[in-house]
Design a protein around this motif. Structure first.
Motif, PDB file in Angstrom:
ATOM      1  N   LEU A 343      18.972  -9.536  -2.991  1.00  0.00           N
ATOM      2  CA  LEU A 343      18.403 -10.487  -4.211  1.00  0.00           C
ATOM      3  C   LEU A 343      17.138 -10.310  -3.655  1.00  0.00           C
ATOM      4  N   GLU A 344      16.103  -9.776  -4.920  1.00  0.00           N
ATOM      5  CA  GLU A 344      14.819  -9.527  -4.811  1.00  0.00           C
ATOM      6  C   GLU A 344      13.646 -10.824  -5.940  1.00  0.00           C
ATOM      7  N   VAL A 345      12.727 -10.844  -5.513  1.00  0.00           N
ATOM      8  CA  VAL A 345      11.761 -12.067  -5.908  1.00  0.00           C
ATOM      9  C   VAL A 345      10.679 -10.995  -6.460  1.00  0.00           C
ATOM     10  N   THR A 384      13.477 -12.384 -10.805  1.00  0.00           N
ATOM     11  CA  THR A 384      14.690 -12.250 -10.336  1.00  0.00           C
ATOM     12  C   THR A 384      15.501 -11.067 -10.551  1.00  0.00           C
TER      13      THR A 384
END
Length: 483
Positions: A343-345, A384
Motif C-alpha cells: 500500500l502506497e499513500v 492511495t
C-alpha cells in the motif's frame, strides 16, 4: 539583493517570507555541508523492486522494466535517483556513442479509449436551437470512443554529465506544442548537490502530475490548478511545466533532495507573452527506510510568484510581454510518499494566497472595491495505490478545496469549494523493455461551486455566487500504450 527586492514587493507578508528566507538559507547551508561528503557523485546504488519502466531507458541499459517504476509512469526511488543523476548509471552505457545499433532514445505514449462525461445543473435552451426560449437547468452527457494526446519523448545524455529532454506533444485536438525541452548540467564540480537545468520542465513536485495514474477529465489534481472563481489575471497551475532555470541536488540515494528554481512569470507560455517578472519555487524532501515496510518520504514546497495587472498598449491593443503593475501570489504546503508493504499513500496539502488586486481583477493603478480582501484557500488530497502484484494496481483519491477568505465581502464562503473523488485500476498485461500496455479503468466525480465546463459560473441558472453545487463525472476505459 533579489531577496530584499522580493521582500519589498510582498511587503506585509513578512512572517511567511521569513520562513521562505530561512528555507533558502538552510538549502545553501545544506549544499555547503554536503559538498564535503566523502561519497563520490558516481556512487549510484542499483536495486530493483516490484515495479515497471518506461521503455526508452530499459532498452538502453538492458534493465528490467521493474528498475525505475512502481506502476509506470510513476517513479520509484531508484527511478528518482536515476533521473536526479541526469539519466545516468555512471557506467559505460551512459555515453551517447555506446549504444546498441537498434537503440534510439525515443519513446511515445498514447491512450485509445472510450469515455463518458456527464454534468448536471447546466444552462440549456428550453427549446433546442431557440435562444429566445429561455434557459432551464439540465444535464449534459456525452460519450464515445476517443484518443488522448500523443507524447513523443526523447531524453538521455549529450555528453558525460550533460543530459537533455525534449517532449513535443500533440493534444487530442491536434494542437502541437512542447511539453518539455531542457538541458541539464549534472554533478557540477564533481558534486551531485550541484545540478543546473534550463529550459521548460516540470516543477520538482514530489507527487508528479505528469506521472500520475488518473487519465479522465475529472481525474486531474484540482489542488494544483485552483484559482478563485472569476479571477482572470492569474491562470497559474502548480502542475504546469514552467520556463526557467533550476539548481538542484541530492544525496547518493536521493533520500535527501532540494531544488531552487527561478521561472518566468508566464505559467510556461513561450514567446514572452506575459509580463517582465520572475517567480521562485523552493522544494526540500527527506526519505528514510523503515525495514520491510518500505521507504517513506516527506517534503515541503513554496511557490512565490507575480502577475501583471496592467497591459501596455498600442492603439488599444496589448503589447505582448510588456505588461506591468505586478502583484504577488503564493502556494505553500507539504506532501508525502508513504509505503506500507503493498500500500502506497500520497498525502498532499496546499495553502493558496492571491494579492487583493489579483483576486478582484483590479489594475494596480485602479481603485479596489469596497471591503476587498486578499482571497485565501486550503486544498489537499489523500491518494492511495494498492499494488496487488507487479501487474495490477488499484487507485483512489479523495480531494478537497475550501475557500477560507473571499475577495469580496458579499461572496458566500463556499463559492469555489471543490470535492473530488476518483477510483480505478490498471492492469499491465505487457511489460517488456521495448513496450508496455496498461488496461486503464477509472471513475472520477467532482462537486464544485464556482467553475465547471459549460456553465461558466459553475452554478447553472441560480444567480452568480449561488451555493448550488454542480456534479460532473467521468467514466474512462482505455489502453495506455508506451513504446
Amino acid at each position: 539583493m533579489i531577496i530584499s527586492n522580493l521582500k519589498w514587493r510582498l511587503g506585509p507578508k513578512a512572517s511567511f517570507l521569513n520562513s521562505i528566507f530561512v528555507a533558502i538559507s538552510l538549502a545553501v547551508v545544506l549544499v555547503l555541508l554536503v559538498l564535503t561528503d566523502s561519497q563520490p557523485a558516481y556512487a549510484l546504488p542499483i536495486h530493483t523492486g516490484n515495479v515497471r519502466a518506461i521503455p526508452a531507458f530499459a532498452r538502453k541499459y538492458g534493465l528490467p522494466c521493474s528498475a525505475c517504476h512502481t506502476a509506470w509512469p510513476e517513479l520509484n526511488n531508484f527511478g528518482q535517483t536515476f533521473r536526479d543523476n541526469g539519466y545516468q548509471l555512471n557506467n559505460d552505457h551512459d555515453s551517447p556513442i555506446y549504444q546498441d545499433p537498434g537503440y534510439f532514445p525515443i519513446s511515445f505514449r498514447i491512450t485509445p479509449q472510450w469515455h463518458r462525461e456527464s454534468t448536471n445543473n447546466q444552462p440549456i435552451d428550453f427549446t433546442p436551437g431557440d435562444s429566445e426560449s429561455g434557459l432551464v437547468n439540465g444535464r449534459v452527457t456525452t460519450h464515445g470512443f476517443d484518443l488522448s494526446g500523443f507524447d513523443l519523448w526523447s531524453a538521455g545524455t549529450l555528453f558525460k554529465n550533460i543530459s537533455f529532454s525534449v517532449l513535443p506533444a500533440v493534444e487530442s485536438s491536434g494542437a502541437l506544442g512542447f511539453e518539455a525541452a531542457f538541458v541539464r548540467f549534472d554533478n557540477l564540480k564533481g558534486s551531485r548537490w550541484l545540478n543546473f537545468k534550463i529550459g521548460k520542465f516540470e516543477l520538482d513536485n514530489m507527487i508528479s502530475e505528469k506521472r500520475f495514474l488518473f487519465l479522465s477529465s475529472n481525474g486531474g489534481y484540482q489542488s494544483y490548478h485552483f484559482v478563485p472563481p472569476g479571477e482572470q489575471l492569474n491562470a497559474f497551475g502548480l502542475g504546469d511545466n514552467q520556463l526557467g532555470a533550476e539548481l538542484s541536488g541530492h544525496s547518493v540515494n536521493s533520500y535527501t533532495r532540494y531544488g531552487v528554481a527561478v521561472l518566468s512569470s508566464n505559467d510556461g507560455t513561450p514567446e514572452l507573452q506575459a509580463g517582465r517578472s520572475y517567480d521562485t519555487y523552493l522544494t526540500f524532501s527527506q526519505a528514510f527506510p523503515i525495514g520491510k515496510i518500505g521507504v517513506q518520504r516527506l517534503g515541503v514546497y513554496s511557490y512565490i510568484g507575480q502577475r501583471p495587472t496592467i497591459a501596455l498598449t498600442s492603439s488599444g491593443e496589448a503589447i505582448p510581454g510588456a505588461s506591468y503593475g505586478n502583484k504577488s501570489f503564493y502556494r505553500a504546503g507539504f506532501s508525502g510518499d508513504l509505503n506500507f508493504g503493498k500500500l502506497e499513500v500520497l498525502p498532499f496539502f496546499l495553502h493558496g494566497h492571491e494579492n487583493v488586486f489579483l483576486g478582484t481583477n483590479t489594475p494596480a493603478n485602479g481603485t479596489l472595491p469596497d471591503g476587498a480582501m486578499a482571497p485565501t484557500w486550503n486544498a489537499g488530497f489523500v491518494e492511495t495505490h494498492l499494488h496487488l502484484n507487479p501487474q495490477f494496481i488499484f487507485t483512489q483519491r479523495v480531494e478537497l478545496v475550501r475557500m477560507s477568505r473571499q475577495a469580496l465581502p458579499d461572496t458566500p464562503l463556499s463559492y469555489g469549494n471543490i470535492d473530488a473523488y476518483s477510483v480505478g485500476y490498471r492492469w499491465y498485461p505487457i511489460m517488456f523493455s521495448r513496450a508496455g500496455v496498461a488496461f486503464h479503468n477509472e471513475y472520477s466525480i467532482t462537486r464544485t461551486v464556482g467553475n465547471v465546463p459549460l456553465s461558466g459560473n459553475g452554478v447553472g441558472l441560480p444567480p452568480l455566487n449561488s451555493t448550488t453545487p454542480v456534479w460532473s463525472n467521468s467514466v474512462l476505459a482505455g489502453f495506455d500504450i508506451a513504446f
